[in-house]
Design an enzyme around this catalytic site. Structure first.
Site, PDB file in Angstrom:
ATOM      1  CB  SER A   1     -12.323   4.506   0.744  1.00 49.65           C
ATOM      2  OG  SER A   1     -11.399   5.656   0.110  1.00 49.65           O
TER       3      SER A   1
ATOM      4  CG  ASP B   1      -6.493  -0.906  -0.602  1.00 49.84           C
ATOM      5  OD1 ASP B   1      -5.848   0.012  -0.393  1.00 49.84           O
ATOM      6  OD2 ASP B   1      -7.800  -1.073  -0.004  1.00 49.84           O
TER       7      ASP B   1
ATOM      8  CG  HIS C   1      -8.102   2.468   1.195  1.00 49.90           C
ATOM      9  ND1 HIS C   1      -8.498   1.652   0.145  1.00 49.90           N
ATOM     10  CD2 HIS C   1      -9.020   3.706   0.995  1.00 49.90           C
ATOM     11  CE1 HIS C   1      -9.571   2.244  -0.551  1.00 49.90           C
ATOM     12  NE2 HIS C   1      -9.914   3.288  -0.107  1.00 49.90           N
TER      13      HIS C   1
END
Ligand code: NAG
Ligand code: NAG
Ligand code: NAG
Ligand code: NAG
Ligand code: NAG
Length: 385
Positions: A42, A350, A353
Site C-alpha cells: 500500500s 489513516d 499510511h
C-alpha cells in the site's frame, strides 16, 4: 632518489585518478528514465487493490485528486512524487482497466501485499493475494503482451511502453512491511518474526534477479519504515506500555523492522555482486520516516502518532471503523471515520499510511540521494555504460 620520487608521484596521481572515476553503478549525468515499473504494497499502490477489491473510499484522495484515486492517502504517494520528479506521468495500476495508460510504466503494487504468498485470504487477514511472486508474473506477462499489442493499432501503441523501455526503466520496490506484521498477526514473538525474515529476503532478492533476467538494470529499493510508530501496529500488537519509548513508538517492533533493513542491505550488497550490469540503489526510508515522526514539530507537523482520518481511541484509529467507514445512524448512512481539519500539517493519514504532506517531505529527503547507498540522486540512479 629522483626515480623513486617520480614513481611515487605517478602512483599518487594514479590513486587520485582512480578515486575520481565514478564507482560502478554511479552515474554523473542524468539517466532519462523513460518508464517506471513498481512493485510493492500500500505504500506505493496507485490503484491495484482498489481495482480488484473495491475503491479506497472517500476521504482518501480528498487533498490532491479530489476523488478516491486508488491510493490509501489524502493525496499523492512517494511513488507519485518519484514519477513527477522524473518528468513522467503518475503510474497506472496494472490491474486497473479504466483509464489506464502504461506508456511510461506500470504499477504492480497492491495494498496488503507481502513478499511471501499469504496463507490466508484477504477477508481473513487483510493480506492481498497479489504477493510479490504474483506481481512478477503480471510484470512478465505485461512485458510480453504489451509488445504483441503495440503492433495492433495506434491506441495500443500510445498506451503501452516501447520494448527498449524495459531495459532503460527505473524498477522501484517498497515491500516487506506486511511480511513482518503477518508474523505478529500469528502471535509470533519478535524472535520468531526475525527467524522468518531471511526467507522473506531471499524471495525478495530472487524477485530482483528475475527482473534483471528480463532486462531490468536500474533498481531503487526502499527499506521498510518504522512500523512501531504506526497506530495500527500500536493498537493491535503492543499490549505492554513499557515497550513504548519517549516518542510513543514501540522500540521492539522497530527493532524487527531494522533487522529486516539490515538483512535487506546485505542482500543488496550480494545482488550487486550477482548482477554486474545493474545499478542497485538501497534507500533508507526508515530513517527519513523516523526523523519526521520523532521531530514532527521541527518540520512543521503535529500529532505524529494520531491518525488524521479515523475514529476513536488514543490514536483516532479503530480497525473495525477505518478511514471512510460509514454507519447507519437513525436511518441515515453517516461517515464516522472522517478526515481531520488540516491534513497538510499531519503525518499519519489513516493509522497505517502517510499523508500527502508527509509523502512529499519524505520524497524531498530521498530525491537527492542523501539516504541512498550508493548516494545517487534519483535522476542519476542508473548505470552508465
Ligand atoms: C503458513 O501456514 C503454515 C501451515 O499452517 C504455518 O506453519 C506457517 O507459519 C504459515 N506462515 C505464515 C507466514 O502465515
Ligand atoms: C498515454 O500517455 C502518453 C504520455 O503522457 C500520451 O502521449 C499518450 O497519448 C497517452 N495514450 C493515450 C491512449 O491517450
Ligand atoms: C493471537 O492471540 C489472540 C489473543 O490471545 C487470539 O485471540 C488470537 O486468536 C491469536 N491468533 C492466532 C493466529 O493464534
Ligand atoms: C437519533 O435519534 C434519537 C431519537 O430521535 C436522538 O435522541 C439521537 O440524538 C439521534 N442520534 C443522532 C446521532 O443523531
Ligand atoms: C538533500 O535534501 C535535503 C532536503 O532538502 C537536505 O536537507 C540535504 O542537505 C540534501 N543533501 C544533499 C547531500 O544535498
Amino acid at each position: 632518489m629522483e626515480f623513486v620520487f617520480l614513481k611515487h608521484h605517478v602512483l599518487f596521481g594514479l590513486v587520485i585518478w582512480a578515486t575520481l572515476l565514478p564507482s560502478p553503478g554511479i552515474c554523473t549525468g542524468p539517466c532519462s528514465f523513460p518508464a517506471i515499473f513498481n512493485f510493492g504494497d500500500s505504500n506505493s499502490d496507485t490503484g491495484g487493490l482498489s481495482a480488484a477489491f473495491g475503491q479506497a473510499p472517500y476521504p482518501n484522495g480528498e487533498t490532491y485528486f479530489h476523488v478516491p484515486s486508488g491510493r490509501f492517502s489524502d493525496g499523492r504517494l512517494v511513488i507519485d512524487f518519484i514519477a513527477e520528479g522524473l518528468g513522467l506521468p503518475h503510474l497506472s495500476a496494472f490491474l486497473d482497466s479504466i483509464g489506464s495508460n502504461f506508456s511510461h510504466g506500470a504499477n504492480f503494487a497492491t495494498a496488503g501485499s507481502t513478499v511471501i504468498f499469504p496463507n490466508t485470504t484477504i477477508s481473513q487477514s487483510g493480506a492481498s493475494p497479489i504477493s510479490l511472486d504474483v506481481q512478477l508474473l503480471q510484470f512478465s506477462d505485461f512485458h510480453t503482451r504489451s509488445q504483441i499489442y503495440r503492433t495492433k493499432g495506434e491506441l495500443f501503441e500510445k498506451s503501452l511502453p516501447k520494448e527498449e523501455y524495459f531495459s532503460q526503466a527505473l524498477y522501484t520496490f517498497d515491500i516487506g512491511q506486511n511480511d513482518i506484521t503477518a508474523g505478529y498477526k500469528l502471535n509470533w514473538t519478535a524472535e520468531q518474526v526475525k527467524a522468518y525474515l531471511p526467507y522473506v529476503l531471499t524471495q525478495l532478492s530472487n524477485a530482483i534477479k528475475k527482473v534483471y533476467g528480463q532486462g531490468g538494470r536500474s533498481f531503487w529499493i526502499h527499506n521498510t519504515g518504522p512500523l512501531g510508530c504506526l497506530p495500527y501496529v500500536l493498537v493491535r500488537f503492543v499490549t505492554d506500555p513499557a515497550q513504548i519509548n519517549k516518542y510513543g513508538c514501540a522500540d521492539q517492533i522497530n527493532e524487527v523492522a531494522q533487522f529486516f533493513n539490515q538483512r535487506l542491505k546485505e542482500a543488496v550488497i550480494q545482488l550487486k555482486k550477482d548482477l554486474p550490469l545493474a545499478a542497485i540503489n538501497y534507500v533508507d526510508v526508515y530513517s527519513v520516516k523516523y526523523t519526521l515522526i520523532t521531530q514532527a514539530k521541527k518540520y512543521g507537523f503535529e500529532n505524529p502518532l494520531i491518525a488524521c482520518c479515523g475514529h476513536g481511541g488514543k490514536y483516532n484509529f479503530d480497525r473495525y471503523a477505518k478511514c471512510g467507514a460509514k454507519k447507519i445512524i437513525n436511518g441515515t448512512e453517516t461517515l464516522i471515520a472522517k478526515s481531520c481539519d488540516d491534513p497538510t500539517v499531519r503525518i499519519n493519514w489513516d493509522g497505517t499510511h502517510f499523508t500527502e504532506a508527509a509523502n512529499k517531505w519524505i520524497f524531498q529527503q530521498i530525491v537527492n540521494g542523501s539516504f541512498s547507498d550508493p548516494p545517487n540522486p534519483l535522476k542519476t540512479a542508473c548505470r552508465c555504460s
